[in-house]
Design a protein around this motif. Structure first.
Motif, PDB file in Angstrom:
ATOM      1  N   GLY A 508      23.067 -16.267 -20.948  1.00  0.00           N
ATOM      2  CA  GLY A 508      22.135 -16.134 -19.966  1.00  0.00           C
ATOM      3  C   GLY A 508      21.030 -15.076 -20.471  1.00  0.00           C
ATOM      4  N   TRP A 509      21.253 -14.570 -21.670  1.00  0.00           N
ATOM      5  CA  TRP A 509      20.147 -13.647 -22.209  1.00  0.00           C
ATOM      6  C   TRP A 509      19.500 -14.259 -23.405  1.00  0.00           C
ATOM      7  CZ3 TRP A 509      19.073  -8.623 -20.260  1.00  0.00           C
ATOM      8  CH2 TRP A 509      19.884  -7.898 -19.377  1.00  0.00           C
ATOM      9  N   GLU A 510      18.295 -13.581 -23.911  1.00  0.00           N
ATOM     10  CA  GLU A 510      17.642 -14.455 -25.107  1.00  0.00           C
ATOM     11  C   GLU A 510      16.829 -13.411 -25.607  1.00  0.00           C
ATOM     12  OE1 GLU A 510      15.564 -17.629 -24.004  1.00  0.00           O
ATOM     13  OE2 GLU A 510      14.148 -16.805 -22.819  1.00  0.00           O
ATOM     14  N   LYS A 511      16.358 -13.577 -26.820  1.00  0.00           N
ATOM     15  CA  LYS A 511      15.524 -12.796 -27.350  1.00  0.00           C
ATOM     16  C   LYS A 511      14.017 -12.777 -26.920  1.00  0.00           C
ATOM     17  CE  LYS A 511      17.787 -11.897 -31.844  1.00  0.00           C
ATOM     18  NZ  LYS A 511      17.694 -12.139 -33.349  1.00  0.00           N
ATOM     19  N   PHE A 512      13.223 -11.863 -26.791  1.00  0.00           N
ATOM     20  CA  PHE A 512      11.802 -12.068 -26.478  1.00  0.00           C
ATOM     21  C   PHE A 512      10.814 -11.059 -27.258  1.00  0.00           C
ATOM     22  CE2 PHE A 512       8.289 -10.435 -23.407  1.00  0.00           C
ATOM     23  CZ  PHE A 512       7.791 -11.823 -23.373  1.00  0.00           C
ATOM     24  N   VAL A 513       9.879 -11.536 -27.657  1.00  0.00           N
ATOM     25  CA  VAL A 513       8.950 -10.580 -28.652  1.00  0.00           C
ATOM     26  C   VAL A 513       7.521 -10.597 -27.621  1.00  0.00           C
ATOM     27  CG1 VAL A 513       7.513  -9.896 -30.583  1.00  0.00           C
ATOM     28  CG2 VAL A 513       9.862 -11.112 -30.620  1.00  0.00           C
TER      29      VAL A 513
END
Length: 624
Positions: A508-513
C-alpha cells in the motif's frame, strides 16, 4: 637678475613652503596685502607688509645654506639608520606568513617626548589588537570593498560567533599553498536557491545559477586561489532542516570536504529538541577524516520574524556553535532593525513575494557576509600563521597527577559553614590574592583541547556520570576521555540514490517525487504497512516525515521490531503556515545491532476538518 630666472636658493625655500623674494614681491593675496583685497600695494611703492615680508625672506635665505649643508653631510647615515626599520615595516604589512616561518615581529613606534611602553607586554598586546581590529576588513581589495559597503560595525555585528578560526585558517592555508578545495553546503530551500534562476531542469531555481550565494562563494575561491580546480557540492534540499541532516547529512557531501557551510535559520524550529539535532550534526561533520572547517550561515527572513520575532532558531543554534568552536554569521543581525524601520521596502528589496526566500540581491548579502568573514580569517592567517599544536602529553591525555599541575591551597575553606554569625580567625586573608597569583607559575595546558582542531570529547548534553566519577580517585590517564566511542549514524533516505530507503515490505506504499526534488514513500490507505531494515549503535531510532496543514495529511504509527505496543503516533497535520519534514524519535533504548522499523497508516486522523484525511509521507528512517 633676469625676471625669467630664479635664484636656486629661492627654489629651495619654495620647496619648503617659504615664499621666495620674487613670490613675496608680486603676491596680491588678500591675507598678504595691507588688508584691502581690492587695493593691492603699488609695485613702485612697497608697503610695510611687503618690506617685512622681504626682510623675513632674506633672513630665511641666509639660513638656508646651513640647513643645506647639514642635509648634505648627514643624509647617508640617516638613510642607513632608517632603512632597516622601513623594510621591517613593509615586511610586517605585506609579507604572507606561511607555515614554517617564525612569527612576525612585534613593532611599537613612539614619537617625540612620548615615553616608551613599559616592558610588560603592553606594546605587543597593542600591536596584536591593532592587527585584529584591522583584520575585520580582510587583507585584499575585495575585503576593503565589503568593509566600505557594510562598515566595520555591520560586519562585526553579523558575526554572532567569531570562534578561534583554527580550522578555517588551516583550510585557507591549503588554498594558499595551491591545494584544490572541496566545499560542501547543507541547508534548505534558501541554499537550494529556490526562486532564483528557475529553469526547465530546476523549476524551483537553479542552485548553480550566477545569483545564488553558493555560486558567488565558489567564484571567490577561484579568484582568491586561482589556477586550481575547486569543487562545490550543494547538498541542500528544500524543506529539509538540521534534524534530517543530523542523521543523513553525511550522505549529501563528500567525506573529504574542506569547508562545510550550514544554513538552517529559516527551516529549523525554536524547540529545544533541535539543540540535540544540531549537536549531533556538528559532531558528525567535525569528525570527518579531513577535520573540515565548518561555518554556520544564518539566512533570516521577514516571514519567520512575523511569526517568531527576534527569537528564531538562532537561540537554539548559538550555544552549540560556541561549544564546537564553529563561527556563526547572521544576516538577521544586519537587517533586523532596518526591517523594523522600513518593512515594505526592505522586504521588496531583498526577498521574494513570499518574504521567506531571498531574491538575487538577498543572496548577494549572504555571499558578502561569507566572503568578508573568510577575508578576515585570511588576514589573521597572514599575520599569525597557523595555531601551535601542543604536545598531547600536556593536554587532556596527560598522565601527570593533578597536584603537579595545580596546587593552590586555601586553608580557610571548610566543608560547611559551621557558624553563620562568627567568622573564623584571619578571615580577611580569604581575599588575599597571593594564592591565586601562584597560578601564574602552574602548568595549565590540560585545560586545552588535545589539538586546536579537535572535537569536544563528549556531546553537549552527555551526562558526565556516564564518563567520570568524582567520588573515586582520578584516572591514571586520559584514555577514559580520548577512548570514548562516538555514535555512528544510520540513514535510509528516500532522497539519497547512494543510500536509498529500500523497504523489505511496502504493502500500500509507493515512491513519490514532488516537483523533481523531494522524494518520499507515501500511502493514503488505512492499515498499509512499510518495513525498513536499520543498524543501531547508540540505541536511538527515529523517522523523518512530512507535516503541513495542507495536502489532507493524516497520521501513522511506527515501532521497532515486534514492539507494536510501544508504537509512537505521528501526525502529518499541523496548524503552522509552512510545510516541512520533521524528526520524531520512536525508541531510545534499542540494543546495538540489526533491527527493523514498521510504520502503518492509522485509522484515526488528527486533521481538524477532514475525517478522511489519511495521506502520509515518509522521507527517511534513521538511527544512532
Amino acid at each position: 637678475m633676469s625676471p625669467s630666472k630664479a635664484d636656486p636658493d629661492d627654489l629651495e625655500l619654495s620647496a619648503y613652503g617659504v615664499p621666495t623674494s620674487a613670490e613675496a614681491s608680486s603676491s596680491t593675496h588678500p591675507l598678504l596685502s595691507n588688508g584691502n583685497a581690492h587695493s593691492p600695494s603699488s609695485p613702485s611703492t612697497p608697503s610695510r607688509t611687503g618690506r617685512r615680508r622681504h626682510a623675513t625672506s632674506s633672513s630665511m635665505h641666509r639660513q638656508c645654506p646651513t640647513l643645506h649643508l647639514i642635509l648634505k653631510r648627514w643624509w647617508k647615515p640617516l638613510t642607513a639608520i632608517i632603512l632597516p626599520f622601513f623594510l621591517l615595516f613593509i615586511y610586517a604589512l605585506v609579507h604572507p606568513h606561511v607555515k614554517g616561518l617564525p612569527p612576525l615581529p612585534k613593532v611599537h613606534i613612539t614619537s617625540g617626548s612620548t615615553p616608551g611602553p613599559p616592558n610588560d607586554g603592553s606594546s605587543e598586546a597593542m600591536y596584536e589588537e591593532k592587527i585584529v581590529q584591522k583584520c575585520v576588513c580582510g587583507v585584499t581589495g575585495e575585503g576593503e570593498r565589503l568593509c566600505s559597503l557594510y562598515h566595520e560595525e555591520g560586519l562585526r555585528n553579523s558575526r554572532l560567533v567569531q570562534g578561534t578560526g583554527a580550522r578555517m585558517r588551516r583550510m585557507l592555508q591549503k588554498g594558499r599553498e595551491g591545494g584544490a578545495l572541496k566545499i560542501g553546503v547543507l541547508g534548505g530551500s534558501v541554499s537550494a536557491c529556490h526562486g532564483v534562476h528557475p529553469s526547465a531542469d530546476f523549476p524551483q531555481g537553479d542552485p548553480s545559477g550566477p545569483g545564488c550565494y553558493t555560486s558567488i562563494l565558489k567564484d571567490w575561491f577561484y579568484s582568491t586561489f586561482p589556477e586550481v580546480g575547486h569543487e562545490l557540492m550543494n547538498g541542500a534540499i528544500g524543506g529539509m532542516d538540521s534534524s534530517y541532516y543530523a542523521f543523513c547529512g553525511t550522505h549529501h557531501i563528500a567525506h573529504d570536504t574542506d569547508l562545510i557551510v550550514l544554513e538552517f535559520d529559516v527551516n529549523d524550529q525554536t524547540d529545544l529538541i533541535y539543540q540535540a539535532f544540531f549537536d549531533q550534526l556538528l559532531r558528525a561533520l567535525s569528525e570527518f577524516p579531513t577535520q573540515p572547517a565548518i561555518l554556520i550561515l544564518g539566512a533570516w527572513s521577514p516571514q519567520v520574524a512575523q511569526d517568531q520575532g527576534y527569537g528564531d532558531p538562532q537561540i537554539v543554534h548559538a550555544p552549540i556553535a560556541l561549544y564546537y568552536d564553529v563561527p556563526y554569521l547572521s544576516m538577521k543581525r544586519l537587517m533586523f532593525n532596518h526591517y523594523l524601520r522600513y518593512p515594505e521596502s526592505t522586504a521588496k528589496s531583498f526577498f521574494q513575494p513570499d518574504i521567506l526566500h531571498p531574491n538575487a540581491r538577498g543572496h548577494r548579502v549572504l555571499a558578502d557576509l561569507l566572503i568578508s568573514y573568510l577575508e578576515s580569517e585570511l588576514c589573521m592567517l597572514t599575520h599569525y600563521g597557523l595555531p601551535v599544536v601542543p604536545p598531547i602529553s600536556d593536554t587532556v591525555s596527560s598522565s601527570d597527577p593533578f597536584s603537579s599541575l595545580i596546587d593552590v591551597p586555601f586553608p580557610l575553606d571548610t566543608l560547611h559553614l559551621v557558624d553563620p554569625v562568627t567568622p573564623p580567625d584571619n578571615w580577611e586573608s580569604t581575599f588575599d590574592p597571593e594564592p591565586l597569583q601562584a597560578l601564574a607559575s602552574e602548568r595549565r595546558l590540560f585545560v586545552l583541547p588535545s589539538t586546536p582542531y579537535s572535537v569536544p570529547p563528549v556531546g553537549i548534553f552527555t551526562p558526565l556520570r556516564d564518563v567520570v566519577d568524582p567520588t573515586k580517585p582520578d584516572p591514571v590517564s586520559g584514555k577514559h576521555i580520548t577512548g570514548l566511542v562516538q555514535p555512528s549514524l544510520f540513514c535510509a533516505d528516500a532522497n539519497d540514490p547512494n543510500h536509498p530507503m529500500a523497504p523489505t515490505k511496502s504493502e500500500g506504499w509507493e515512491k513519490f517525487v514532488w516537483n523533481g526534488e523531494k522524494h518520499y514513500w507515501v500511502s493514503s490507505k488505512v492499515g498499509a504497512r512499510i518495513r525498513v531494515e536499520i543498524k543501531v549503535t547508540a540505541g536511538r531510532v527515529a523517522v523523518y516525515y512530512f507535516r503541513s496543514q495542507h495536502y489532507n495529511l493524516g497520521d501513522a504509527r511506527c515501532w521497532v521490531d515486534d514492539n507494536e505496543k510501544g508504537a509512537v503516533m505521528l501526525s502529518g497535520y499541523w496548524p503552522k503556515q509552512y510545510n516541512v519534514a520533521v524528526v520524531a524519535y520512536i525508541d531510545e533504548k534499542v540494543t546495538p545491532g540489526d533491527h527493523y522499523v514498521t510504520c502503518e497508516v492509522a485509522k484515526n486522523t488528527s486533521h481538524p476538518i477532514n475525517p478522511h484525511a489519511h495521506h502520509f509521507r515518509l522521507t527517511a528512517v534513521m538511527a544512532t
